[in-house]
Scaffold this motif. Sequence first.
Motif, mmCIF file in Angstrom:
data_model
loop_
_atom_site.group_PDB
_atom_site.id
_atom_site.type_symbol
_atom_site.label_atom_id
_atom_site.label_comp_id
_atom_site.label_asym_id
_atom_site.label_seq_id
_atom_site.Cartn_x
_atom_site.Cartn_y
_atom_site.Cartn_z
ATOM 1 N N LYS D 60 28.431 30.791 9.273
ATOM 2 C CA LYS D 60 27.999 31.363 10.550
ATOM 3 C C LYS D 60 28.014 30.299 11.645
ATOM 4 N N ASP E 57 19.315 38.470 13.449
ATOM 5 C CA ASP E 57 20.767 38.282 13.378
ATOM 6 C C ASP E 57 21.286 37.279 14.392
ATOM 7 N N ASN E 58 20.593 37.170 15.501
ATOM 8 C CA ASN E 58 21.089 36.267 16.529
ATOM 9 C C ASN E 58 20.746 34.812 16.262
ATOM 10 N N LYS E 60 21.562 32.699 14.134
ATOM 11 C CA LYS E 60 22.724 31.820 13.983
ATOM 12 C C LYS E 60 23.906 32.353 14.780
ATOM 13 N N GLY E 61 23.612 33.218 15.725
ATOM 14 C CA GLY E 61 24.664 33.887 16.479
ATOM 15 C C GLY E 61 25.256 32.994 17.546
ATOM 16 N N ARG F 19 26.812 41.686 15.252
ATOM 17 C CA ARG F 19 27.016 40.551 14.347
ATOM 18 C C ARG F 19 26.650 39.223 15.015
ATOM 19 N N GLY F 20 26.114 39.275 16.228
ATOM 20 C CA GLY F 20 25.716 38.048 16.906
ATOM 21 C C GLY F 20 26.861 37.324 17.580
#
Lengths: 179, 179, 179, 179, 179, 179
Positions: D60, E57-58, E60-61, F19-20
């Motif tokens: 990620k 989710d963000n 590591k976005g 999905r960021g």
Amino acid sequence: MNDSTNNSHAPTLSHVNKRGEANMVDVTEKALTSRSATAEGFIQMSAHTLSLITQGDNKKGDVFSVARIAGIQAAKKCSDLIPLCHPLMLTKVKVDFTIDEENSQVHVTSLCKLTGQTGVEMEALTAVAVACLTLFDMCKAADPLMEIHGIRVMTKEGGKSGSWQAKAQQALQDSKNKG
Amino acid sequence: MNDSTNNSHAPTLSHVNKRGEANMVDVTEKALTSRSATAEGFIQMSAHTLSLITQGDNKKGDVFSVARIAGIQAAKKCSDLIPLCHPLMLTKVKVDFTIDEENSQVHVTSLCKLTGQTGVEMEALTAVAVACLTLFDMCKAADPLMEIHGIRVMTKEGGKSGSWQAKAQQALQDSKNKG
Amino acid sequence: MNDSTNNSHAPTLSHVNKRGEANMVDVTEKALTSRSATAEGFIQMSAHTLSLITQGDNKKGDVFSVARIAGIQAAKKCSDLIPLCHPLMLTKVKVDFTIDEENSQVHVTSLCKLTGQTGVEMEALTAVAVACLTLFDMCKAADPLMEIHGIRVMTKEGGKSGSWQAKAQQALQDSKNKG
Amino acid sequence: MNDSTNNSHAPTLSHVNKRGEANMVDVTEKALTSRSATAEGFIQMSAHTLSLITQGDNKKGDVFSVARIAGIQAAKKCSDLIPLCHPLMLTKVKVDFTIDEENSQVHVTSLCKLTGQTGVEMEALTAVAVACLTLFDMCKAADPLMEIHGIRVMTKEGGKSGSWQAKAQQALQDSKNKG
Amino acid sequence: MNDSTNNSHAPTLSHVNKRGEANMVDVTEKALTSRSATAEGFIQMSAHTLSLITQGDNKKGDVFSVARIAGIQAAKKCSDLIPLCHPLMLTKVKVDFTIDEENSQVHVTSLCKLTGQTGVEMEALTAVAVACLTLFDMCKAADPLMEIHGIRVMTKEGGKSGSWQAKAQQALQDSKNKG
Amino acid sequence: MNDSTNNSHAPTLSHVNKRGEANMVDVTEKALTSRSATAEGFIQMSAHTLSLITQGDNKKGDVFSVARIAGIQAAKKCSDLIPLCHPLMLTKVKVDFTIDEENSQVHVTSLCKLTGQTGVEMEALTAVAVACLTLFDMCKAADPLMEIHGIRVMTKEGGKSGSWQAKAQQALQDSKNKG
């Protein structure tokens, strides 16, 4: 010369406000109209240098191609170069070269077009100026004494002021100054 | 004119190869030396327009400030505008304006300096050209008939060819053509 | 394929740190050395389209000139396009085209040079990629099915790792994978 | 191959004029319509390198984020990179990545949209090419033998020519060549 | 406040000349030395907005990746943004983010390095400012009331003036003003 | 603080997808409307430094002219600086300065306008930030301890959400948080 400074109808500067500060003209409310402008300029060089770029192998070589591309690209960068110019979406840029052997110079002309809210004469002038600078760069090893001159707007079409031609305007002004 | 085209020692173009293709000069092996160049240009306008930017409130206004900044910024963008120019790290750019009331024009001069592998005359010329274009932009509402002229290199210092002055060079060439 | 992922001496990524964050490599302490890189790429098109740009009036026309200039200019913009590339002062950029009629494609090659602290393979690759894109643009009206392929580094010279050649390296790797 | 060169209806080049000079197409009179284009490309790398950017901490991480941003930014710069492209106001740019482990490569796709007077396939291609170059830059320390390939337009929507799909077009052309 | 205006040793402006005109400092004769600068800034947002970019989710976005890349790219563009800055070849740019939940803000720090003739604090400040603006852009749909603050230089190393730390300097100045 | 994170109507981020990943908002279908935004920021400096740029010869000097031009130019470059911003054609940019002697700072305000599909608050913020950075650059020799703060959006007009004022919005939010 003329006494237009005493004339209350004399033209004023749109790009500075009353305090003398730089002012980008607000064109938000202007109509989208089809506009175009043409400009010209010259680069004078020695007869030898002119022959180098117009004869033999270079005749169809890259010298003018490079200058043409540089002029087209510069027109697109105009609002980045001239601080108070608006960003525009040019729909056409054309740069052409004519050899003027008699005066030992290259005549550069440009045409810019768009459908937009402002005129495109600065874009046309920028195309001409950068095309001339590029010719200078490509020939400077042979001739560092070249001179760029005669950069001016030739015609403007479209917008509120309609059609404008430097020649006609110049004649009008000359007759005024004589009168 | 002169017969230099028949001269085997005649200068040639460095920026196109034998096939006429655009050629960026290879300066990898050139020494880093201190270099400078000065250039000049003029923008001619009506007496009224000249008075608008030199008198009263605008005397100390932004018109020349904007053109100076545009010229400095353009010198830094030179390699982006002129396709075969090398990217450079200018250490000094200077743009100045003198009012020439007698000829109803503004005289624009520039100075560029760096320690590097190539001359900086194109940077100096670009600064002058874009400063003139910016003055054109700021005054065009009052005077669309302005003309930019006399853009040329005045002096170069540094590099293999040492000191070069347009005046001296021109005198030399004139005497050759007469001889 | 190969099992290099289990190899403790396997190469790692220099452009992300341990937390996976983008990392511009610090080259402050690297020596200034003379460096160069060459890259290549291809654009495949229909035989008809290829003939349009290689025969008759276009043979010496602007198509390749425009693509060459676009490639040279793009090499100079590399650090603006590729986020973790360092700004560089290229001393030479060269872009060439060879017609490969048998495979109905144009072969584009580039060379970049500088005296600096980082390699210039990204500059060479960018020149090739943008020259190919420009050929695509100029021919797309005739042939929208063109395909750009085979963009890779051919050679690198200079820097700590010395001379590197894709061919030799590939042979080495192939023999490893077989072994 | 095909005999289209003898065909009077054969497609010609829009970007050079009869003299072979670079020609920016005039789109002033074209209608403003909603347009979009998709493009794709691939970067092939060693299995080890692919694992470095797809597994563990980097899964990620920033590698794909950086390439995505580079691609989006490049699409916006298209008219600065490709000399005869018109400046455009893109209303959407999308860059996506799919891992193709079987072929040890990353599949890059892009989508560009706008309401304007010209198609946006060059913008989509530029996004893909620069995203691939950025992946190359980020992985080159581990794998200098990577190769970028398969850059092409997939679909176009809008404008006078309506909907266009590379697949359908290719099938049509293949059947012609056989017939 | 302090009476430093009467002090003949008071610091003056280097970027305007005696006529008040913009002046790019001449660094031609300055030695090439290793230099670095660090800067910081903050963007304050609602607790909800902060949670959107730091949780789930963000976490590591792309939010921080995009802002990091924007900051790095902006540092490289500094001389194009700040008119009197010299073009530089940065050898390292680093942008980092720390979450300050207590004060509901993100702390942005930057580091710039080069071997050159001028300091790099403007590059470090530009990286921080543009990283903050990018965070603003990415969060503005959720929170248009964000505020960017505390942008300043933290440390400078190298050059004639040697090592400089904002903290130490501030303490010194505070004691002077009291004295 | 507030409990908005539990609120199902809580605002979310438009610039990252589920999905960021970074996401440029698609504005293709948005109506062209007249839009404007104003932003502000401050740069705090020593009383002595403030006097240097507001008194005597510098009173009408280039310091504020340079910062104004830098701010205007930066607004035009916004989509090049902020990765997910759309390219726009601003019809007006205005940057103003007020001296706040009491707090020993300069108050910078900006206004951006266009007829387009997206808001222009990022352009207004960018103009303010870069004008502040330019003032920092011009004064840093005299005062390296300056601080830029209070950069925020003041008002927005136009678009689907209509008129928006930071003051009113802040008051609303404050009362909510108390309630």
